[in-house]
Design a protein around this motif. Structure first.
Motif, short mmCIF file in Angstrom:
data_model
loop_
_atom_site.label_atom_id
_atom_site.label_comp_id
_atom_site.label_asym_id
_atom_site.label_seq_id
_atom_site.Cartn_x
_atom_site.Cartn_y
_atom_site.Cartn_z
N ASP A 266 31.24 29.38 28.20
CA ASP A 266 30.83 27.92 27.31
C ASP A 266 31.91 27.46 26.52
O ASP A 266 32.10 26.37 26.61
CB ASP A 266 29.65 28.40 26.38
N ILE A 267 32.61 28.31 25.87
CA ILE A 267 33.76 27.98 25.05
C ILE A 267 34.98 27.40 25.81
O ILE A 267 35.32 26.01 25.55
CB ILE A 267 34.61 29.17 24.40
N PHE A 268 35.30 27.90 26.96
CA PHE A 268 36.12 27.31 28.01
C PHE A 268 35.59 25.82 28.82
O PHE A 268 36.34 24.98 29.06
CB PHE A 268 36.75 27.93 28.89
N LEU A 269 34.28 26.04 28.99
CA LEU A 269 33.74 24.76 29.44
C LEU A 269 34.07 23.40 28.63
O LEU A 269 34.43 22.56 28.97
CB LEU A 269 32.29 24.70 29.53
N GLY A 270 33.88 23.90 27.23
CA GLY A 270 34.22 22.90 26.11
C GLY A 270 35.71 22.47 26.08
O GLY A 270 35.70 21.42 25.65
N LEU A 271 36.48 23.17 26.57
CA LEU A 271 37.92 22.76 26.69
C LEU A 271 38.38 22.05 27.89
O LEU A 271 39.42 21.71 28.29
CB LEU A 271 38.98 24.11 26.27
N GLY A 272 37.32 21.92 28.80
CA GLY A 272 37.39 21.23 30.20
C GLY A 272 37.87 22.21 31.13
O GLY A 272 38.37 21.57 32.24
N TYR A 273 37.82 23.49 30.82
CA TYR A 273 38.36 24.53 32.12
C TYR A 273 37.18 24.48 33.25
O TYR A 273 35.97 24.31 32.89
CB TYR A 273 38.60 25.61 31.68
N MET A 274 37.46 24.85 34.51
CA MET A 274 36.51 25.19 35.27
C MET A 274 36.36 26.58 35.44
O MET A 274 37.34 27.27 34.97
CB MET A 274 36.88 24.51 36.72
N ILE A 275 35.36 27.19 35.85
CA ILE A 275 34.99 28.46 36.04
C ILE A 275 34.92 28.87 37.46
O ILE A 275 34.22 28.23 38.25
CB ILE A 275 33.52 28.87 35.21
N VAL A 276 35.85 29.78 38.04
CA VAL A 276 35.93 30.28 39.26
C VAL A 276 35.48 31.62 39.69
O VAL A 276 35.64 32.50 38.77
CB VAL A 276 37.20 30.13 39.56
N ASP A 277 34.71 31.85 40.61
CA ASP A 277 34.40 33.19 41.12
C ASP A 277 35.57 33.88 41.66
O ASP A 277 35.94 33.20 42.85
CB ASP A 277 33.00 33.35 41.78
N GLY A 278 35.95 34.95 41.67
CA GLY A 278 37.19 35.68 42.54
C GLY A 278 36.43 36.55 43.42
O GLY A 278 35.35 36.37 43.67
N ARG A 279 37.27 37.36 44.19
CA ARG A 279 36.67 38.40 45.03
C ARG A 279 36.93 39.69 44.48
O ARG A 279 37.98 40.12 43.96
CB ARG A 279 37.60 38.07 46.47
N GLU A 280 35.87 40.49 44.50
CA GLU A 280 35.98 41.90 44.12
C GLU A 280 36.81 42.82 45.02
O GLU A 280 37.57 43.59 44.58
CB GLU A 280 34.79 42.68 43.79
N VAL A 281 36.75 42.49 46.58
CA VAL A 281 37.33 43.05 47.54
C VAL A 281 38.39 42.11 47.77
O VAL A 281 38.22 40.95 48.18
CB VAL A 281 36.67 43.27 48.65
N GLU A 282 39.91 42.54 47.50
CA GLU A 282 40.87 41.82 47.63
C GLU A 282 41.83 42.45 48.58
O GLU A 282 41.79 43.66 48.99
CB GLU A 282 41.60 41.72 46.01
N THR A 283 42.81 41.55 48.94
CA THR A 283 43.93 42.20 49.92
C THR A 283 45.11 42.35 49.09
O THR A 283 45.36 41.80 47.77
CB THR A 283 44.35 41.11 50.95
N THR A 284 46.07 43.38 49.42
CA THR A 284 47.11 43.60 48.71
C THR A 284 48.20 42.25 48.51
O THR A 284 48.71 42.20 47.45
CB THR A 284 48.19 44.63 49.31
N HIS A 285 47.93 41.38 49.64
CA HIS A 285 48.66 40.11 49.34
C HIS A 285 48.31 39.36 47.87
O HIS A 285 49.07 39.03 47.31
CB HIS A 285 48.19 39.30 50.65
N TYR A 286 46.92 39.16 47.74
CA TYR A 286 46.69 38.74 46.57
C TYR A 286 46.63 39.56 45.20
O TYR A 286 46.82 38.87 44.34
CB TYR A 286 45.25 37.98 46.56
#
Ligand code: PHE
Length: 339
Positions: free
Chosen positions: A119-139
């Motif tokens: 909520d605090i960051f929505l108030g600053l105009g940020y977007m909220i992004v879901d990441g991935r819990e299973v990642e590649t070494t690349h990322y």
């Protein structure tokens, strides 16, 4: 000939039988069965009526039909009335009684804190992004400027599924995925679980939550980072909070810092919560390393950015003076209900 036989033999008997059956009917369902039996399309009476040849028989049968219909109607009213009385007696609601109490659950403390930060960051105009819990070494590593020899790449530090895939060790790979997917400017936070091969104790858990923050635009500086984190800390811990930066190192930020917030328990005077220092460590942050910007195809001469990563459990523990991180996940309702 069948009709005549019926008429001759059965009219009186039929009438008696039907009347006594109607009288004894106990429910509307039973009554409906009787209606079908004595007055339905294929009832004896209706069949006989269809085959009537002489006027006299016709009149007799019709009179019987009418009188049975009347009897049926009366019985139906009586049963309906009785049913209504019964319902009024048994199904009455006393609206003055206290209502039934439903035990209401609530969100887990960590979910509450996550939503508060969102909520605090929505108030600053940020977007909220879901990441991935299973990642590649690349990322998880390459995109974050981590050299091959970096210790978190070791299976002793991180939970690998195979050589190239692991449970993410931080939320920072979300930075890379977002920047790859869109051109600057970027203002985003990405909360979620991270995994480390740590042994559980009062302050460590192999699974915990971070919130990543990233802002990339023209002319972003450390001052923007400081203002943003100060805004966050004051929203979370009270308007009197101050912030200080200590230098640090992360491969994906340059310069890197660790932000400290002035202790909300003692206002900086020194107490057990801040280990008498007056300051509390809050996570990691810094100016996005030009190598990271280049990795995602941004021009470091054009844009710059800041990034930060904070632990949600840490915020929860500090805020509520919870002495042990394990309490958060033991699912003991006596604990969880307090928040
Ligand atoms: N990912 C770092 C950690 O988990 C924190 C961090 C995020 C530091 C973003 C700098 C920038 O320790």
């Amino acid at each position: 000939m069948r009709g005549t036989r019926v008429v001759q033999m059965d009219v009186e008997q039929l009438e008696q039988e039907a009347r006594s059956a109607l009288e004894q009917a106990k429910s509307l369902e039973q009554l409906e069965e009787l209606r079908v039996r004595y007055l339905g399309r294929s009832s004896e009476l209706k069949l006989a009526l269809r085959e009537v040849r002489d006027r006299e028989t016709g009149m007799r049968l019709n009179a019987l039909r009418q009188s049975l219909e009347v009897a049926l109607g009366e019985k139906r009213s009586a049963l309906e009335h009785g049913e209504l009385q019964r319902k009024l007696l048994t199904e009455n609601v006393d609206v003055t009684l206290p209502g039934e109490h439903f035990v209401e659950g609530h969100l887990h403390l960590i979910t509450q804190i996550r939503r508060e930060v969102e909520d605090i960051f929505l108030g600053l105009g940020y977007m909220i992004v879901d990441g991935r819990e299973v990642e590649t070494t690349h990322y998880n590593f390459d995109g974050l400027n981590m050299p091959l020899w970096h210790p978190t790449r070791l299976p002793s530090h991180s939970l690998f599924l195979n050589d190239d895939v692991l449970l993410r060790t931080e939320t920072s790979p979300s930075q890379i995925r977002v920047m790859e997917a869109q051109a600057p400017p970027v203002y985003m936070i990405s909360p979620g679980r991270v995994y480390r091969r740590d042994t559980t104790d009062a302050t460590h858990s192999p699974v915990f939550h971070q919130v990543e923050g990233l802002a990339v635009d023209r002319g972003i500086s450390l001052a923007d980072l400081k203002g943003t984190l100060l805004h966050l800390m004051r929203a979370l811990f009270g308007e009197k909070r101050e912030l200080r930066f200590r230098t640090h190192f992360f491969p994906f930020t340059e310069p890197s810092i660790e932000p400290d917030v002035s202790c909300h328990m003692c206002d900086g005077a020194g107490c057990p919560v801040c280990k008498q220092s007056g300051w509390i460590e809050m996570g990691g942050a810094g100016i996005v390393d030009p190598n990271v910007l280049e990795f995602v195809g941004y021009d470091p001469e054009e844009v710059s950015g800041f990034a930060f990563g904070l632990g949600l459990e840490r915020i929860a523990l500090l805020r509520h003076r919870v002495p042990d991180i394990r309490l958060l996940w033991e699912n003991d309702l006596r604990f969880s209900r307090q928040f």
